[in-house]
Write a protein that holds these residues in place. Structure first.
Motif, PDB file in Angstrom:
ATOM      1  N   SER A   1      -5.412  -2.997  -6.032  1.00  0.00           N
ATOM      2  CA  SER A   1      -6.186  -3.158  -4.738  1.00  0.00           C
ATOM      3  C   SER A   1      -6.269  -2.074  -4.116  1.00  0.00           C
ATOM      4  O   SER A   1      -5.243  -0.952  -4.118  1.00  0.00           O
ATOM      5  CB  SER A   1      -5.685  -4.258  -3.513  1.00  0.00           C
ATOM      6  OG  SER A   1      -5.836  -5.513  -4.408  1.00  0.00           O
TER       7      SER A   1
ATOM      8  N   GLU B   1      -1.632  -7.132  -4.632  1.00  0.00           N
ATOM      9  CA  GLU B   1      -1.262  -8.236  -3.902  1.00  0.00           C
ATOM     10  C   GLU B   1      -0.273  -9.092  -4.466  1.00  0.00           C
ATOM     11  O   GLU B   1       0.055  -9.197  -5.763  1.00  0.00           O
ATOM     12  CB  GLU B   1      -2.666  -8.945  -3.716  1.00  0.00           C
ATOM     13  CG  GLU B   1      -3.524  -8.140  -2.698  1.00  0.00           C
ATOM     14  CD  GLU B   1      -3.081  -8.388  -1.291  1.00  0.00           C
ATOM     15  OE1 GLU B   1      -3.047  -9.332  -0.829  1.00  0.00           O
ATOM     16  OE2 GLU B   1      -3.316  -7.139  -0.779  1.00  0.00           O
TER      17      GLU B   1
ATOM     18  N   TYR C   1      -6.717   0.129  -0.172  1.00  0.00           N
ATOM     19  CA  TYR C   1      -6.472  -0.338   1.229  1.00  0.00           C
ATOM     20  C   TYR C   1      -6.905   0.914   2.118  1.00  0.00           C
ATOM     21  O   TYR C   1      -6.819   2.084   1.672  1.00  0.00           O
ATOM     22  CB  TYR C   1      -4.780  -0.425   1.602  1.00  0.00           C
ATOM     23  CG  TYR C   1      -4.633  -1.757   0.519  1.00  0.00           C
ATOM     24  CD1 TYR C   1      -4.356  -3.048   1.021  1.00  0.00           C
ATOM     25  CD2 TYR C   1      -3.856  -1.455  -0.794  1.00  0.00           C
ATOM     26  CE1 TYR C   1      -3.975  -3.863   0.378  1.00  0.00           C
ATOM     27  CE2 TYR C   1      -3.539  -2.532  -1.400  1.00  0.00           C
ATOM     28  CZ  TYR C   1      -3.443  -3.734  -0.836  1.00  0.00           C
ATOM     29  OH  TYR C   1      -3.044  -4.790  -1.780  1.00  0.00           O
ATOM     30  N   GLN C   2      -7.377   0.668   3.429  1.00  0.00           N
ATOM     31  CA  GLN C   2      -7.360   1.608   4.407  1.00  0.00           C
ATOM     32  C   GLN C   2      -6.472   1.033   5.738  1.00  0.00           C
ATOM     33  O   GLN C   2      -6.361  -0.103   5.721  1.00  0.00           O
ATOM     34  CB  GLN C   2      -8.683   1.322   4.984  1.00  0.00           C
ATOM     35  CG  GLN C   2      -9.879   2.034   4.056  1.00  0.00           C
ATOM     36  CD  GLN C   2     -11.321   2.238   4.832  1.00  0.00           C
ATOM     37  OE1 GLN C   2     -11.526   1.296   5.225  1.00  0.00           O
ATOM     38  NE2 GLN C   2     -11.823   3.172   4.469  1.00  0.00           N
TER      39      GLN C   2
ATOM     40  N   PHE D   1      -2.580  -2.748   6.930  1.00  0.00           N
ATOM     41  CA  PHE D   1      -3.698  -2.117   6.129  1.00  0.00           C
ATOM     42  C   PHE D   1      -4.906  -3.262   5.958  1.00  0.00           C
ATOM     43  O   PHE D   1      -4.477  -4.486   6.234  1.00  0.00           O
ATOM     44  CB  PHE D   1      -3.136  -1.681   4.707  1.00  0.00           C
ATOM     45  CG  PHE D   1      -2.462  -0.574   4.783  1.00  0.00           C
ATOM     46  CD1 PHE D   1      -2.940   0.822   4.396  1.00  0.00           C
ATOM     47  CD2 PHE D   1      -0.970  -0.611   5.066  1.00  0.00           C
ATOM     48  CE1 PHE D   1      -2.226   1.730   4.560  1.00  0.00           C
ATOM     49  CE2 PHE D   1      -0.351   0.691   5.187  1.00  0.00           C
ATOM     50  CZ  PHE D   1      -0.748   1.799   4.965  1.00  0.00           C
ATOM     51  N   ARG D   2      -5.865  -2.915   5.749  1.00  0.00           N
ATOM     52  CA  ARG D   2      -7.123  -3.613   5.198  1.00  0.00           C
ATOM     53  C   ARG D   2      -7.435  -3.489   3.924  1.00  0.00           C
ATOM     54  O   ARG D   2      -7.700  -2.443   3.615  1.00  0.00           O
ATOM     55  CB  ARG D   2      -8.350  -3.300   6.341  1.00  0.00           C
ATOM     56  CG  ARG D   2      -9.468  -4.187   6.158  1.00  0.00           C
ATOM     57  CD  ARG D   2     -10.665  -4.016   6.857  1.00  0.00           C
ATOM     58  NE  ARG D   2     -11.094  -2.621   6.996  1.00  0.00           N
ATOM     59  CZ  ARG D   2     -12.018  -1.998   6.154  1.00  0.00           C
ATOM     60  NH1 ARG D   2     -12.508  -2.933   5.105  1.00  0.00           N
ATOM     61  NH2 ARG D   2     -12.363  -0.799   6.121  1.00  0.00           N
ATOM     62  N   ARG D   3      -7.453  -4.721   3.089  1.00  0.00           N
ATOM     63  CA  ARG D   3      -7.906  -4.503   1.919  1.00  0.00           C
ATOM     64  C   ARG D   3      -9.067  -4.193   1.584  1.00  0.00           C
ATOM     65  O   ARG D   3     -10.164  -5.068   2.171  1.00  0.00           O
ATOM     66  CB  ARG D   3      -7.261  -5.509   1.004  1.00  0.00           C
ATOM     67  CG  ARG D   3      -7.706  -5.628  -0.362  1.00  0.00           C
ATOM     68  CD  ARG D   3      -6.759  -6.640  -1.204  1.00  0.00           C
ATOM     69  NE  ARG D   3      -6.763  -7.872  -0.828  1.00  0.00           N
ATOM     70  CZ  ARG D   3      -7.704  -9.008  -1.396  1.00  0.00           C
ATOM     71  NH1 ARG D   3      -8.363  -8.629  -2.433  1.00  0.00           N
ATOM     72  NH2 ARG D   3      -7.788 -10.085  -0.916  1.00  0.00           N
ATOM     73  N   THR D   4      -9.929  -3.462   0.918  1.00  0.00           N
ATOM     74  CA  THR D   4     -11.269  -2.895   0.799  1.00  0.00           C
ATOM     75  C   THR D   4     -11.789  -3.413  -0.467  1.00  0.00           C
ATOM     76  O   THR D   4     -12.861  -3.692  -0.501  1.00  0.00           O
ATOM     77  CB  THR D   4     -11.362  -1.500   1.240  1.00  0.00           C
ATOM     78  OG1 THR D   4     -10.757  -0.700   0.202  1.00  0.00           O
ATOM     79  CG2 THR D   4     -10.910  -0.971   2.572  1.00  0.00           C
TER      80      THR D   4
ATOM     81  N   HIS E   1      -3.172   2.241  -2.289  1.00  0.00           N
ATOM     82  CA  HIS E   1      -3.318   1.305  -3.460  1.00  0.00           C
ATOM     83  C   HIS E   1      -1.921   0.346  -3.626  1.00  0.00           C
ATOM     84  O   HIS E   1      -1.137   0.879  -3.066  1.00  0.00           O
ATOM     85  CB  HIS E   1      -3.681   2.051  -4.646  1.00  0.00           C
ATOM     86  CG  HIS E   1      -2.727   2.813  -5.467  1.00  0.00           C
ATOM     87  ND1 HIS E   1      -2.700   3.997  -4.923  1.00  0.00           N
ATOM     88  CD2 HIS E   1      -1.700   2.437  -6.456  1.00  0.00           C
ATOM     89  CE1 HIS E   1      -1.316   4.683  -5.487  1.00  0.00           C
ATOM     90  NE2 HIS E   1      -1.121   3.718  -6.427  1.00  0.00           N
TER      91      HIS E   1
ATOM     92  N   PRO F   1       0.909  -1.343   0.029  1.00  0.00           N
ATOM     93  CA  PRO F   1       0.204   0.167  -0.082  1.00  0.00           C
ATOM     94  C   PRO F   1       0.848   1.353   0.092  1.00  0.00           C
ATOM     95  O   PRO F   1       1.779   1.328   0.821  1.00  0.00           O
ATOM     96  CB  PRO F   1      -0.874  -0.156   1.353  1.00  0.00           C
ATOM     97  CG  PRO F   1      -0.991  -1.739   1.515  1.00  0.00           C
ATOM     98  CD  PRO F   1       0.572  -2.108   1.263  1.00  0.00           C
TER      99      PRO F   1
ATOM    100  N   PHE G   1       1.776  -4.664   4.177  1.00  0.00           N
ATOM    101  CA  PHE G   1       0.333  -5.304   3.840  1.00  0.00           C
ATOM    102  C   PHE G   1      -0.106  -5.445   5.060  1.00  0.00           C
ATOM    103  O   PHE G   1      -1.546  -5.127   5.203  1.00  0.00           O
ATOM    104  CB  PHE G   1       0.328  -6.689   3.227  1.00  0.00           C
ATOM    105  CG  PHE G   1       0.625  -6.256   1.629  1.00  0.00           C
ATOM    106  CD1 PHE G   1      -0.255  -5.735   0.664  1.00  0.00           C
ATOM    107  CD2 PHE G   1       1.738  -6.875   0.979  1.00  0.00           C
ATOM    108  CE1 PHE G   1      -0.060  -5.842  -0.504  1.00  0.00           C
ATOM    109  CE2 PHE G   1       2.115  -6.770  -0.083  1.00  0.00           C
ATOM    110  CZ  PHE G   1       1.257  -6.310  -1.149  1.00  0.00           C
TER     111      PHE G   1
END
Length: 238
Positions: A167, A216, A169-170, A189-192, A213, A140, A186
């Motif tokens: 992807s 993966e 991310y937040q 972060f949480r992949r949204t 962004h 990210p 990674f």
């Protein structure tokens, strides 16, 4: 044909709604006319034309990202027919002022009042043809500080690699922001969402401190993840 292509690209960008979560972005399908997309497939650079991004002088690392820069040196790596196509039929409008100014208007509200705000007279454009290979991944990040708007044109022949799209991310820490530069782990972060990697799709977003962004890890053997990346960037100081 080039005028027809530019007209369709600008029309579809103008009509695309700006989605606000997890950050401002647009997704546009059938961005190119179907016959032009076939020409892109037919003129895809030959294997000997690629160089690793790490060898291009742009960044350190990312040996699995192969590129042909859309500049004089990059075009020289292509055979005559491909050089004419990418330089004249694509670069002629892609690197022109029309698209750049169109994008600045599109995302003016998202850039206004931020340190990333852009003035049309202080920006330029650059682009590169990309082939990501097996084991490519990018954590990210919010892009370099000189970026203003980024466009990712997905250019696969089919939908085989659909799960390897870009992807969003937040950060796990809701207050975390990044002005740009580093690529973060990674696990922080949480992949949204992942924008599926399907033919003739455009993903675009303005540079902010929360436009996290990445990609993966690409774990499929023999992958050729094809893109055209275009950036509106701040012009170099005079």
């Amino acid at each position: 044909m080039s005028a027809k292509v530019e007209a369709q690209v600008l029309e579809r960008i103008a009509a695309a709604p700006v989605r606000r979560e997890p950050f401002a972005h647009c997704i546009v399908d059938q961005i190119f006319p179907a016959d032009f997309y076939e020409e892109i497939i037919d003129h895809w650079p030959q294997e000997e034309s690629w160089e690793a991004l790490s060898e291009s002088g742009r960044v350190i690392g990312y040996a699995e990202r192969m590129v042909v820069l859309m500049n004089t040196a990059g075009y020289a790596r292509l055979d005559e027919a491909r050089r004419a196509f990418w330089r004249d039929r694509v670069g002629g409008w892609l690197l022109g002022a029309g698209l750049r100014e169109h994008l600045l208007r599109k995302f003016a509200a998202d850039l206004e009042g931020t340190e990333f705000a852009a003035r049309a007279e202080a920006t330029a454009g650059d682009a590169l043809i990309v082939s990501d290979r097996t084991h490519y991944a990018i954590g990210p990040h919010t892009d370099a500080m000189h970026r203003v708007v980024s466009l990712l044109f997905y250019l696969p022949e089919d939908s085989t690699f659909r799960r390897f799209g870009t992807s969003f991310y937040q950060p796990l820490d809701p207050a975390f922001r990044c002005r740009g530069g580093p690529h973060h782990p990674f696990e922080r972060f949480r992949r949204t969402a992942t924008v599926e990697f399907v033919p003739n799709r455009l993903v675009m977003f303005p540079k902010t401190d929360r436009c996290f962004h990445g990609v993966e890890p690409v774990d499929l053997p023999g992958i050729d993840r094809r893109l055209l990346i275009y950036n509106v960037r701040r012009a170099a100081p005079r």
